[in-house]
Scaffold this active site. Structure first.
Site, PDB file in Angstrom:
ATOM      1  N   SER A 147       0.852  -1.183   0.000  1.00 24.97           N
ATOM      2  CA  SER A 147       0.000   0.000   0.000  1.00 24.97           C
ATOM      3  C   SER A 147       0.895   1.242   0.000  1.00 24.97           C
ATOM      4  O   SER A 147       2.060   1.185   0.433  1.00 24.97           O
ATOM      5  CB  SER A 147      -0.882   0.003   1.255  1.00 24.97           C
ATOM      6  N   TYR A 160      -1.107  -1.580  10.582  1.00 25.98           N
ATOM      7  CA  TYR A 160      -1.328  -1.715   9.142  1.00 25.98           C
ATOM      8  C   TYR A 160      -0.175  -1.081   8.367  1.00 25.98           C
ATOM      9  O   TYR A 160       0.426  -1.724   7.492  1.00 25.98           O
ATOM     10  CB  TYR A 160      -2.648  -1.072   8.739  1.00 25.98           C
TER      11      TYR A 160
END
Length: 278
Positions: A147, A160
């Site tokens: 990401s 995350y």
């Protein structure tokens, strides 16, 4: 020039973790349309059945592996399934991830560990356990879906963002060590993509519960002015898995509408909570 550009994956065996919805499902669909034998994965049977029906409606007959790939026992079962069905694995796409947004001081250890297990340990276990089958494959490709938050964080993203950064590091390590086997390892780092998860997350940010309004606000920070589509990420994965990308390994490819080109890149989420001017 040597070799040829070939986006025909007929006869190739592909496994995509977390592929019953969103980006993973789009990757499965695009590989399936290109002739590959696709093994999809999820943990919720109802969602998985919907994904199977969706793919079958597009002329793709996938194989389902239902199970949490953060569990090593399941990864061993998956290896046996792939060996029995295909005898080799041409492309491994590590995609399954979870996200829990909390301030660091509120992050409990159990939540922290669970994200590490799903978003990092599973990537390692799948690559390590399936490596002998990958080496036997024609493709010899591992794609790690990370990401933009692996390089530029937002507040409260906690474990995350940590795991997404670690996935980029894992790609580099594997690329260096596995090059001698002809295995290529690449990270794909999506930005803001229109997925079911992002619609839920965005609707929770908006005071009116509107993901459309949240998208419009967030899109103001994206140079291309919109969220990406899952198939736009999938198409990049197919290119990187093909012989057209035969000299690419150990790198990170951003699919983010120019988001990481900005400085600063932070989206002012707090603007979403301001009363709308009538």
């Amino acid at each position: 020039m040597t070799g040829e550009v070939n986006f025909n994956f007929k006869g190739w065996c592909i496994f995509i973790s977390g592929s019953t919805e969103g980006i993973g499902l789009a990757i499965a669909e695009e590989f399936g349309k290109a002739g590959a034998r696709v093994i999809v994965n999820g943990v919720r049977r109802e969602v998985a059945e919907n994904a199977l029906n969706y793919l079958r409606g597009r002329g793709i007959e996938p194989i389902l592996f239902l199970g949490d790939v953060a569990d090593r026992g399941n990864v061993v079962k998956l290896r046996d399934l792939i060996e029995g069905e295909c005898g080799r694995l041409d492309v491994l796409v590590n995609n399954a991830s979870i996200e829990v947004d909390k301030p660091f001081e509120d992050y409990d250890y159990e939540t922290w560990r669970r994200l590490i297990e799903v978003n990092l340990d599973a990537y390692y276990m799948l690559a390590r356990e399936l490596l002998p089958l990958i080496i036997k494959g024609e493709g010899k490709v591992i794609i790690n879906i990370s990401s933009v938050q692996g390089v530029e964080c937002e507040p409260t993203t906690g474990a995350y963002s940590v795991t997404k950064a670690a996935e980029i590091g894992l790609t580099r390590v594997m690329a260096l060590d596995l090059a001698k086997y002809g295995v290529r390892v690449i990270t794909v780092a999506p930005g803001a993509i229109d997925t079911p998860l992002n619609r839920v997350k965005s609707s929770n940010l908006d005071p009116g519960g509107s993901w459309e309004h949240a998208y419009s606000v967030i899109s103001e920070a994206i140079p291309m002015g919109r969220f990406g589509k899952p198939e736009e990420v999938a198409n990049v994965v197919l290119f990187l898995s093909s012989r057209a990308a035969s000299y690419m390994t150990g790198t990170t490819v951003f699919v983010d509408g120019g988001l990481t080109a900005l400085s600063p890149t932070g989206v002012k989420i707090k603007d979403l909570t301001k009363p709308k001017v009538k």
